[in-house]
Design an enzyme around this catalytic site. Sequence first.
Site, PDB file in Angstrom:
ATOM      1  N   CYS A 133       8.952  19.716 -15.563  1.00 57.58           N
ATOM      2  CA  CYS A 133       8.764  19.279 -14.038  1.00 57.58           C
ATOM      3  C   CYS A 133       9.861  19.331 -13.272  1.00 57.58           C
ATOM      4  CB  CYS A 133       8.285  17.955 -14.399  1.00 57.58           C
ATOM      5  SG  CYS A 133       7.968  17.198 -12.658  1.00 57.58           S
ATOM      6  N   LYS A 172      -3.748  16.302 -16.437  1.00 53.38           N
ATOM      7  CA  LYS A 172      -2.373  16.011 -15.518  1.00 53.38           C
ATOM      8  C   LYS A 172      -1.349  15.717 -16.578  1.00 53.38           C
ATOM      9  CE  LYS A 172       0.557  15.485 -11.953  1.00 53.38           C
ATOM     10  NZ  LYS A 172       1.161  16.537 -11.559  1.00 53.38           N
TER      11      LYS A 172
HETATM   12  C1  DHB Z   1       4.544  17.817 -11.405  1.00 52.07           C
HETATM   13  C2  DHB Z   1       4.779  19.313 -11.194  1.00 52.07           C
HETATM   14  C3  DHB Z   1       5.115  20.159 -12.504  1.00 52.07           C
HETATM   15  O1  DHB Z   1       5.548  21.474 -12.065  1.00 52.07           O
HETATM   16  C4  DHB Z   1       5.206  19.572 -13.448  1.00 52.07           C
HETATM   17  O2  DHB Z   1       5.198  20.494 -14.638  1.00 52.07           O
HETATM   18  C5  DHB Z   1       4.663  18.431 -13.658  1.00 52.07           C
HETATM   19  C6  DHB Z   1       4.348  17.401 -12.530  1.00 52.07           C
HETATM   20  C7  DHB Z   1       4.377  17.296 -10.066  1.00 52.07           C
HETATM   21  O3  DHB Z   1       5.080  17.377  -8.988  1.00 52.07           O
HETATM   22  O4  DHB Z   1       3.494  16.340 -10.300  1.00 52.07           O
END
Ligand code: DHB
Length: 306
Positions: A121, A43
Amino acid sequence: MLKTKIANREYKTCIYNASGVNCRSKQNLDELYISNSAIVLSKSCTIQERKGNMEPRYFDTETMSINSSGLPNMGYSFYNTINYSDKDYFMSISGMTPNTNIFMLQHLTDNINGIELNLSCPNIKGKSQLGYDFEATEELLRKASEILDDKIKNDFIFGIKLPPYFDELHFNNMADIINNTKVNSITCINSIGNGLVVNPYSNKTAIKPKNGFGGIGGDIVKPTALANVHKFYKLTNCSIVGCGGISNGIDAYEHILCGASAVQIGTQLYKEGVGCFDRIESQLKDFMLIKGYTNISKFKGQLEYL
Ligand code: DHB
């Protein structure tokens, strides 16, 4: 049949998880490790642990997904100390500021075989996607290149995850920036940012954060993903990792045809779980047999124009 290389590293198969799906906890990562995923990708992490945005923060239909998770993650030091043998482990890095990205890059452990620096993000209120700020991206990639230079000489993967671009000028400008750095892998694309899904019966948004705005994934983003894969394949010397709209073997084939060396599964992994890797792999192999290809290098990037 599916063996591939990303930058200088070799893999037995070419399919793995998109960051964000099934990769937050140790249990999630272990599931990827024992699955048929080619790589375990974490993540996206920040320095501090985060709980993320309010729920509901994910919604999907047959053809699309919308998410606004808000970077829920266990914090950088958790992902930095994960250690797997026999399978590559990549860390996705998404600091809240350029300086926190630099800090995380400076402190990577030797357990990490590559990074995916997330420039895209869309889900943090009040913060825009770094990949749409060309000057800030250039400065960050220049500094990151200096920090990672020695590791890259030892086959470390310096990957970036880009937002989708929609204009020739933006493709060209971003490729020029990348070509002056040590980036050796590009993941195209992150979700299409700040979409809005509404329910006409309840008059409400599908998700709660940011008044319903979130990143769009799934089938409907595939043409945008293929366009970005193909453009960056043509305009850079980086390995391209395709992400966006892959739910079966033929979708994976299309990404590879457009230039991808490997593909990531996001929305479909969320819906189906880690069994999707086996299924998509066998569908891709079946389609390659029909086409007479024994190896993905035979058709990678071989898209023909009318
Ligand atoms: C999240 C969503 C994304 O597209 C990303 O690149 C990183 C984090 C999120 O909302 O957690």
